[in-house]
Design an enzyme around this catalytic site. Structure first.
Site, mmCIF file in Angstrom:
data_model
loop_
_atom_site.group_PDB
_atom_site.id
_atom_site.type_symbol
_atom_site.label_atom_id
_atom_site.label_comp_id
_atom_site.label_asym_id
_atom_site.label_seq_id
_atom_site.Cartn_x
_atom_site.Cartn_y
_atom_site.Cartn_z
ATOM 1 N N HIS A 147 3.005 -4.102 -3.971
ATOM 2 C CA HIS A 147 2.049 -4.966 -3.263
ATOM 3 C C HIS A 147 1.606 -4.332 -1.956
ATOM 4 C CE1 HIS A 147 6.009 -6.531 -1.768
ATOM 5 N NE2 HIS A 147 5.392 -6.552 -0.595
ATOM 6 N N HIS A 182 2.271 -3.903 5.652
ATOM 7 C CA HIS A 182 3.088 -2.894 4.987
ATOM 8 C C HIS A 182 2.617 -2.673 3.555
ATOM 9 C CE1 HIS A 182 5.500 -6.606 3.990
ATOM 10 N NE2 HIS A 182 5.627 -6.009 2.814
ATOM 11 N N GLU A 195 7.883 -0.675 2.521
ATOM 12 C CA GLU A 195 8.944 -1.454 1.864
ATOM 13 C C GLU A 195 9.243 -0.779 0.527
ATOM 14 O OE1 GLU A 195 7.738 -5.441 0.750
ATOM 15 O OE2 GLU A 195 9.806 -6.123 0.577
HETATM 16 CO CO CO Z 1 6.455 -7.017 1.122
#
Ligand code: CO
Length: 134
Positions: free
Chosen positions: A7, A79, A130
């Protein structure tokens, strides 16, 4: 090591307004808001055919995205999340190579109830990364 883009996360000042914008203007399929107290955010996930968008709103006084929204009051990309087969092994290998893994370095449960770690943006060209267990 690196796998799919899981994502792109966007910090927003008003989660309801941002969710409505994606749903009503772009016709996106949006989730219900999910509060993640351990991460200090409430999230909404938007499912796209090839990846997801994660909308983030601060939750609580200690939210790690509060300072980001002070610097970016309209919101902004916060992020990128990449999948890896083994997040604990990836975290250990990166730390050993000198990459700064945030927090204790131990994986935490992320938004999909899978282990995640975050990597310092200064070690990835200004982008917070991440890593999520695939
Ligand atoms: Co995230």
């Amino acid at each position: 090591m690196i796998g799919r883009l899981n994502h792109v996360a966007i910090a927003v000042p008003d989660l309801d307004a941002a969710t409505a914008r994606y749903r009503d203007r772009l016709g996106a399929r949006v989730s219900e808001p999910v509060p993640l107290a351990e991460h200090g955010v409430t999230t909404v996930f938007i499912e796209l055919p090839n990846t997801k968008i994660e909308l983030l709103e601060p939750l609580g006084a200690e939210s790690p995205i509060a300072a980001f929204l002070e610097r970016n009051p309209d919101g902004g990309i916060h992020h990128l999340c990449y999948e890896v087969d083994d997040v604990a092994a990836a975290s250990a290998a990166l730390a050993e190579s000198g990459i700064r893994v945030l927090g204790s370095g131990e994986p935490k449960r992320g938004a999909h109830d899978k282990p995640v770690v975050f990597l310092h943006p200064k070690d990835f060209f200004g982008t917070l990364i991440e890593l999520e267990q695939a």
